[in-house]
Design a protein around this motif. Structure first.
Motif, PDB file in Angstrom:
ATOM      1  N   ALA A 197       0.830  -1.206   0.000  1.00  0.00           N
ATOM      2  CA  ALA A 197       0.000   0.000   0.000  1.00  0.00           C
ATOM      3  C   ALA A 197       0.865   1.255   0.000  1.00  0.00           C
ATOM      4  O   ALA A 197       0.539   2.256  -0.656  1.00  0.00           O
ATOM      5  N   HIS A 198       1.978   1.229   0.736  1.00  0.00           N
ATOM      6  CA  HIS A 198       2.885   2.376   0.741  1.00  0.00           C
ATOM      7  C   HIS A 198       3.542   2.564  -0.618  1.00  0.00           C
ATOM      8  O   HIS A 198       3.691   3.696  -1.097  1.00  0.00           O
ATOM      9  N   VAL A 199       3.941   1.478  -1.241  1.00  0.00           N
ATOM     10  CA  VAL A 199       4.544   1.566  -2.575  1.00  0.00           C
ATOM     11  C   VAL A 199       3.526   2.128  -3.564  1.00  0.00           C
ATOM     12  O   VAL A 199       3.840   3.008  -4.386  1.00  0.00           O
ATOM     13  N   LEU A 225       4.213   5.661  -5.571  1.00  0.00           N
ATOM     14  CA  LEU A 225       4.287   5.722  -7.029  1.00  0.00           C
ATOM     15  C   LEU A 225       3.146   6.546  -7.606  1.00  0.00           C
ATOM     16  O   LEU A 225       3.311   7.236  -8.621  1.00  0.00           O
ATOM     17  N   ASN A 226       1.984   6.497  -6.954  1.00  0.00           N
ATOM     18  CA  ASN A 226       0.862   7.322  -7.402  1.00  0.00           C
ATOM     19  C   ASN A 226       1.169   8.802  -7.254  1.00  0.00           C
ATOM     20  O   ASN A 226       0.672   9.638  -8.018  1.00  0.00           O
ATOM     21  N   LEU A 227       2.015   9.139  -6.271  1.00  0.00           N
ATOM     22  CA  LEU A 227       2.440  10.526  -6.069  1.00  0.00           C
ATOM     23  C   LEU A 227       3.633  10.901  -6.938  1.00  0.00           C
ATOM     24  O   LEU A 227       4.112  12.032  -6.877  1.00  0.00           O
ATOM     25  N   GLY A 228       4.123   9.947  -7.720  1.00  0.00           N
ATOM     26  CA  GLY A 228       5.281  10.204  -8.553  1.00  0.00           C
ATOM     27  C   GLY A 228       6.597  10.166  -7.808  1.00  0.00           C
ATOM     28  O   GLY A 228       7.603  10.731  -8.271  1.00  0.00           O
ATOM     29  N   MET A 229       6.612   9.494  -6.674  1.00  0.00           N
ATOM     30  CA  MET A 229       7.799   9.433  -5.827  1.00  0.00           C
ATOM     31  C   MET A 229       8.364   8.014  -5.838  1.00  0.00           C
ATOM     32  O   MET A 229       7.603   7.057  -5.723  1.00  0.00           O
ATOM     33  N   VAL A 246       9.326  -6.504  -2.184  1.00  0.00           N
ATOM     34  CA  VAL A 246       7.948  -6.014  -2.273  1.00  0.00           C
ATOM     35  C   VAL A 246       7.691  -5.432  -3.664  1.00  0.00           C
ATOM     36  O   VAL A 246       6.676  -5.737  -4.313  1.00  0.00           O
ATOM     37  N   ILE A 247       8.606  -4.611  -4.135  1.00  0.00           N
ATOM     38  CA  ILE A 247       8.448  -3.970  -5.445  1.00  0.00           C
ATOM     39  C   ILE A 247       8.467  -5.013  -6.559  1.00  0.00           C
ATOM     40  O   ILE A 247       7.648  -4.963  -7.492  1.00  0.00           O
ATOM     41  N   ASP A 248       9.363  -5.970  -6.460  1.00  0.00           N
ATOM     42  CA  ASP A 248       9.437  -7.018  -7.483  1.00  0.00           C
ATOM     43  C   ASP A 248       8.150  -7.833  -7.536  1.00  0.00           C
ATOM     44  O   ASP A 248       7.678  -8.207  -8.623  1.00  0.00           O
ATOM     45  N   GLY A 249       7.581  -8.109  -6.361  1.00  0.00           N
ATOM     46  CA  GLY A 249       6.326  -8.848  -6.338  1.00  0.00           C
ATOM     47  C   GLY A 249       5.200  -8.083  -7.011  1.00  0.00           C
ATOM     48  O   GLY A 249       4.369  -8.672  -7.718  1.00  0.00           O
ATOM     49  N   MET A 250       5.161  -6.765  -6.820  1.00  0.00           N
ATOM     50  CA  MET A 250       4.139  -5.940  -7.464  1.00  0.00           C
ATOM     51  C   MET A 250       4.384  -5.851  -8.969  1.00  0.00           C
ATOM     52  O   MET A 250       3.433  -5.836  -9.760  1.00  0.00           O
ATOM     53  N   ARG A 251       5.644  -5.836  -9.363  1.00  0.00           N
ATOM     54  CA  ARG A 251       5.972  -5.815 -10.791  1.00  0.00           C
ATOM     55  C   ARG A 251       5.553  -7.134 -11.442  1.00  0.00           C
ATOM     56  O   ARG A 251       4.987  -7.136 -12.545  1.00  0.00           O
ATOM     57  N   ASP A 267       7.689  -1.232 -16.524  1.00  0.00           N
ATOM     58  CA  ASP A 267       9.129  -1.344 -16.739  1.00  0.00           C
ATOM     59  C   ASP A 267       9.867  -0.068 -16.363  1.00  0.00           C
ATOM     60  O   ASP A 267      11.069  -0.105 -16.065  1.00  0.00           O
ATOM     61  N   ASP A 268       9.160   1.061 -16.390  1.00  0.00           N
ATOM     62  CA  ASP A 268       9.797   2.335 -16.048  1.00  0.00           C
ATOM     63  C   ASP A 268       9.855   2.575 -14.541  1.00  0.00           C
ATOM     64  O   ASP A 268      10.374   3.596 -14.096  1.00  0.00           O
ATOM     65  N   GLY A 269       9.332   1.649 -13.750  1.00  0.00           N
ATOM     66  CA  GLY A 269       9.340   1.796 -12.301  1.00  0.00           C
ATOM     67  C   GLY A 269       8.146   2.526 -11.739  1.00  0.00           C
ATOM     68  O   GLY A 269       7.983   2.613 -10.511  1.00  0.00           O
ATOM     69  N   GLY A 270       7.286   3.057 -12.605  1.00  0.00           N
ATOM     70  CA  GLY A 270       6.078   3.730 -12.146  1.00  0.00           C
ATOM     71  C   GLY A 270       4.887   2.789 -12.167  1.00  0.00           C
ATOM     72  O   GLY A 270       4.996   1.618 -12.554  1.00  0.00           O
ATOM     73  N   LEU A 271       3.749   3.292 -11.744  1.00  0.00           N
ATOM     74  CA  LEU A 271       2.540   2.478 -11.781  1.00  0.00           C
ATOM     75  C   LEU A 271       2.176   2.156 -13.222  1.00  0.00           C
ATOM     76  O   LEU A 271       2.205   3.021 -14.092  1.00  0.00           O
ATOM     77  N   SER A 272       1.831   0.917 -13.462  1.00  0.00           N
ATOM     78  CA  SER A 272       1.293   0.530 -14.762  1.00  0.00           C
ATOM     79  C   SER A 272      -0.157   0.986 -14.850  1.00  0.00           C
ATOM     80  O   SER A 272      -0.736   1.494 -13.871  1.00  0.00           O
ATOM     81  N   ASP A 273      -0.764   0.799 -16.020  1.00  0.00           N
ATOM     82  CA  ASP A 273      -2.190   1.109 -16.147  1.00  0.00           C
ATOM     83  C   ASP A 273      -3.000   0.292 -15.147  1.00  0.00           C
ATOM     84  O   ASP A 273      -3.943   0.795 -14.526  1.00  0.00           O
ATOM     85  N   LEU A 274      -2.616  -0.985 -14.980  1.00  0.00           N
ATOM     86  CA  LEU A 274      -3.311  -1.830 -14.013  1.00  0.00           C
ATOM     87  C   LEU A 274      -3.106  -1.313 -12.599  1.00  0.00           C
ATOM     88  O   LEU A 274      -4.059  -1.242 -11.809  1.00  0.00           O
ATOM     89  N   GLY A 275      -1.880  -0.932 -12.269  1.00  0.00           N
ATOM     90  CA  GLY A 275      -1.607  -0.403 -10.932  1.00  0.00           C
ATOM     91  C   GLY A 275      -2.384   0.869 -10.655  1.00  0.00           C
ATOM     92  O   GLY A 275      -2.922   1.050  -9.563  1.00  0.00           O
TER      93      GLY A 275
END
Length: 269
Positions: free
Chosen positions: A174-176, A180-184, A203-208, A215-223
């Motif tokens: 949830a923090h990630v 990422l939604n804030l662009g941070m 944690v990040i790898d699991g979400m990826r 791939d750019d490290g930001g939220l995908s459309d799904l995210g």
């Protein structure tokens, strides 16, 4: 409506974390670090319960973090003393920041309406809200406004956790998601930047792997869609308390809270 009320109530509800007086009141009990005061103050309505219970209800702390404070904090003070200190410290902070507003009829009316809303919702499935609801409503008008805001904050928080769980988003995830939604970058986000690099990377790898991060490290459309659904569902689940007020009363409450929220936001900058 629920989102607008969140914007107006949240500056009151976060006063334990945005002003000095609440921490000073908790330190006077014998605490020496901020996180002890956080866990003692917020968990006190639950009484003395195991770390596992607090961890489950707070939801978004890394494994072992809660256990460093619970139940240790209860060797320093009691839940009742922590509740009283937190309440008095928050009331003092609100009095300082809000000044003459505190004695106005509009403030008293805001406290009345907010308390009515905050005590009107069902407690089923809302453990943090239910624990706080079991406490007496303060007689002092400033403490009562803070108590009402705290009730609404925990009510919304219980619903937010439900929304996260429906989407399969864990506490650290949830923090990630928020960062990422804030662009941070998640590695710089305040609540998780201290985690061991390998733990946060996992944690990040699991979400990826689940397609939430691109791939750019930001939220995908799904995210991004998941984040939007979580926020929308949280708002929907937070609306019930305000249904106890008529449209005119809700408008009156919003008008009374707007100048208070502005002052509190300015003081926290």
């Amino acid at each position: 409506m629920a989102r607008r009320m969140f914007e107006l109530v949240e500056p009151i509800g976060v006063i334990p974390y945005s002003a000095d007086e609440p921490n000073e009141a908790m330190f006077a009990l014998g605490f020496t670090n901020y996180w002890d005061t956080y866990f003692a103050g917020r968990a006190a309505p639950l009484g003395i319960v195991p770390a596992e219970v607090v961890d489950a209800l707070f939801y978004n702390f890394a494994p072992g973090e809660v256990a460093r404070h619970i139940p240790k904090v209860w060797r320093t003070t009691t839940p009742a003393a922590a509740i009283a200190a937190r309440q008095s410290g928050c009331a003092n902070a609100l009095q300082r920041i809000l000044g003459d507003h505190v004695g106005s009829p509009a403030f008293a009316r805001a406290a009345e309406l907010l308390t009515r809303a905050a005590t009107s919702a069902p407690v089923e499935g809302r453990p943090m809200y239910a624990a706080l609801r079991a406490l007496p409503i303060p007689d002092d008008v400033v403490a009562r406004l803070f108590h009402a805001a705290s009730l609404l904050r925990e009510h919304r928080g219980d619903g937010h956790i439900a929304a996260l769980m429906i989407e399969g988003i864990g506490g650290l995830e949830a923090h990630v998601l928020l960062a990422l939604n804030l662009g941070m970058p998640a590695e710089r986000f305040g609540r998780i930047h201290h985690l061991p690099q390998a733990q946060l990377a996992a944690v990040i790898d699991g979400m990826r792997d689940r397609g939430l991060i691109g791939d750019d490290g930001g939220l995908s459309d799904l995210g991004g869609a998941v984040k939007q659904r979580v926020e929308a569902r949280t708002d929907d689940l937070a609306a019930r308390p305000y249904e106890s007020l008529s449209p005119d009363e809700l408008h009156e409450l919003m008008a009374a809270l707007e100048p208070l929220a502005s002052l509190l936001l300015a003081a926290s900058d």
